[in-house]
Motif scaffolding. Structure first.
Motif, PDB file in Angstrom:
ATOM      1  N   ALA A   1      38.552  29.939  69.912  1.00 29.78           N
ATOM      2  CA  ALA A   1      38.045  30.986  69.010  1.00 29.78           C
ATOM      3  C   ALA A   1      36.866  30.436  68.223  1.00 29.78           C
ATOM      4  CB  ALA A   1      39.137  31.459  68.054  1.00 29.78           C
ATOM      5  N   LYS A   2      35.741  31.131  68.261  1.00 27.02           N
ATOM      6  CA  LYS A   2      34.549  30.734  67.502  1.00 27.02           C
ATOM      7  C   LYS A   2      33.784  32.014  67.150  1.00 27.02           C
ATOM      8  CE  LYS A   2      31.572  27.457  66.225  1.00 27.02           C
ATOM      9  NZ  LYS A   2      31.890  26.398  65.278  1.00 27.02           N
TER      10      LYS A   2
ATOM     11  N   GLN B   1      33.219  38.748  58.482  1.00 23.53           N
ATOM     12  CA  GLN B   1      33.836  39.821  57.659  1.00 23.53           C
ATOM     13  C   GLN B   1      32.828  40.901  57.272  1.00 23.53           C
ATOM     14  OE1 GLN B   1      34.210  36.608  56.616  1.00 23.53           O
ATOM     15  NE2 GLN B   1      36.403  36.139  56.600  1.00 23.53           N
ATOM     16  N   GLU B   2      31.534  40.573  57.338  1.00 20.84           N
ATOM     17  CA  GLU B   2      30.502  41.534  56.895  1.00 20.84           C
ATOM     18  C   GLU B   2      29.991  42.397  58.053  1.00 20.84           C
ATOM     19  OE1 GLU B   2      30.235  41.065  53.745  1.00 20.84           O
ATOM     20  OE2 GLU B   2      31.287  39.152  53.901  1.00 20.84           O
ATOM     21  N   ARG B   3      30.408  42.108  59.257  1.00 16.00           N
ATOM     22  CA  ARG B   3      29.788  42.760  60.418  1.00 16.00           C
ATOM     23  C   ARG B   3      30.660  43.871  61.001  1.00 16.00           C
ATOM     24  NH1 ARG B   3      25.344  40.032  62.854  1.00 16.00           N
ATOM     25  NH2 ARG B   3      24.731  38.394  61.426  1.00 16.00           N
TER      26      ARG B   3
ATOM     27  N   ASP C   1      44.450  39.840  66.171  1.00 17.22           N
ATOM     28  CA  ASP C   1      45.163  38.941  65.245  1.00 17.22           C
ATOM     29  C   ASP C   1      44.236  37.798  64.825  1.00 17.22           C
ATOM     30  OD1 ASP C   1      47.493  40.419  65.465  1.00 17.22           O
ATOM     31  OD2 ASP C   1      48.509  38.994  66.804  1.00 17.22           O
ATOM     32  N   ALA C   2      43.488  37.260  65.804  1.00 16.89           N
ATOM     33  CA  ALA C   2      42.582  36.135  65.508  1.00 16.89           C
ATOM     34  C   ALA C   2      41.537  36.544  64.471  1.00 16.89           C
ATOM     35  CB  ALA C   2      41.899  35.659  66.791  1.00 16.89           C
TER      36      ALA C   2
ATOM     37  N   ARG D   1      41.373  35.606  60.043  1.00 14.76           N
ATOM     38  CA  ARG D   1      40.055  35.495  59.403  1.00 14.76           C
ATOM     39  C   ARG D   1      39.740  36.640  58.457  1.00 14.76           C
ATOM     40  NH1 ARG D   1      40.453  33.184  64.120  1.00 14.76           N
ATOM     41  NH2 ARG D   1      39.719  31.027  64.246  1.00 14.76           N
ATOM     42  N   ASP D   2      40.785  37.398  58.139  1.00 13.49           N
ATOM     43  CA  ASP D   2      40.643  38.380  57.066  1.00 13.49           C
ATOM     44  C   ASP D   2      39.614  39.474  57.332  1.00 13.49           C
ATOM     45  OD1 ASP D   2      42.032  38.778  54.856  1.00 13.49           O
ATOM     46  OD2 ASP D   2      40.635  37.778  53.477  1.00 13.49           O
TER      47      ASP D   2
END
Ligand code: PRP
Ligand code: URA
Length: 212
Positions: free
Chosen positions: A116-117, A123-125, A145-146, A151-152
Motif C-alpha cells: 500500500a502506497k 484525505q484531501e482528494r 479498509d486500507a 488512513r482516515d
C-alpha cells in the motif's frame, strides 16, 4: 445509501463484449481495458464542480470555466486495477496514483494486503478506486479498509469503478461502505462455486498481463 450505476454507454458496452470473448488477445484485452476505464471516468466525472476564471484569448479577455474542487487520485487494486490506470490518467493527467496490492487466497477467497502506497494528501482528494472485477467484494472492501480504516479517508470522497460486478459483491460492498458509490460497466448474473463472475470475462489480471 450509495448509488450503484451501470454505465451503459454504447461504446463501453461494445468494448466490454470484446473483452468477454475468450479469443481476445492479451494486447487487445489490455487496450480495451484502458479504453473502458477512460470512458467510464469520463462519464462519472460529469458532475465535477467548475469555477469561473478569466482567460485572455488572442482577441479579448473572457470569463470561462475551469475545474474546481478536490484534486483527484486513482487507486488501482493490484494487479488487475493497473490495467485501467493509463486510460484514466490520459483523461485526468494531474491525478495522483496510489496503489493497494491485494490477492485473493484461492482457498478462502479472502483478500490479503501485500502493498500500500498512497499520495501523502490522500484525505484531501477525490478518489477513484479501480479494479476490473467486483466478485465477492473481498478485495474492494480490503482496499477501502486500507484507505478509510487505516488512513482516515472519508468514504464520501471515494468512488469505486469496475468493469464487471456480481450482485454478491455489490451487496457486500454496499453493506460495508454504504457511502461509496459503485460504477460498473455490467452487473452480471452470479458468482460460480470458485468465486468467478458468470458470465464474466475470466481472470482479469491473468488476461491483462498474459500470465495464464
Ligand atoms: C481479482 C480482481 C479483483 C478480485 C475480485 O484479483 O482483479 O481484485 O479478484 O475478487 P473479489 O471481489 O472476490 O475479491 P486477484 O485476486 O485475482 O489478483 P490479481 O489482480 O493479481 O490477478
Ligand atoms: N477475479 C477475476 O479476475 N475474475 C472473476 O471472475 C472473479 C474475480
Amino acid at each position: 445509501m450509495s448509488k450503484v450505476v451501470v454505465v451503459d454507454h454504447p461504446l463501453i458496452q461494445h468494448k466490454l463484449t470484446m473483452i468477454r470473448d475468450k479469443n481476445t488477445s492479451t494486447k487487445q484485452f489490455r487496450e480495451l481495458t484502458n479504453e473502458i476505464g477512460m470512458l467510464m471516468v469520463y462519464d462519472i466525472t460529469r458532475d465535477l464542480p467548475l469555477k469561473d476564471v478569466e482567460v485572455e484569448t488572442p482577441l479579448v479577455k473572457t470569463t470561462q470555466k475551469q475545474l474546481a474542487g478536490k484534486k483527484m487520485a486513482v487507486i488501482p487494486i493490484l494487479r488487475a486495477g493497473l490495467g485501467m490506470v493509463d486510460g484514466i490518467i490520459d483523461l485526468v493527467p494531474a491525478a495522483r496514483i496510489g496503489h493497494v496490492g491485494l490477492y485473493r487466497d484461492e482457498e478462502t477467497l479472502e483478500a490479503v494486503e501485500y502493498f500500500a502506497k498512497f499520495p501523502q494528501d490522500i484525505q484531501e482528494r477525490r478518489l477513484f478506486v479501480v479494479d476490473p472485477m467486483l466478485a465477492t467484494g473481498g478485495s474492494a472492501i480490503a482496499a477501502l479498509d486500507a484507505l478509510v480504516k487505516k488512513r482516515d479517508v472519508n468514504p464520501e470522497n471515494i468512488t469505486f469503478v469496475c468493469l464487471v460486478a456480481a450482485p454478491e459483491g455489490v451487496e457486500a460492498l454496499q453493506e460495508a461502505y454504504p457511502d461509496v458509490d459503485i460504477y460498473t460497466a455490467a452487473l452480471d448474473e452470479k458468482l460460480n462455486e470458485s468465486g468467478y463472475i458468470v458470465p464474466g470475462l475470466g481472470d482479469a489480471g491473468d488476461r491483462i498481463f498474459g500470465t495464464k
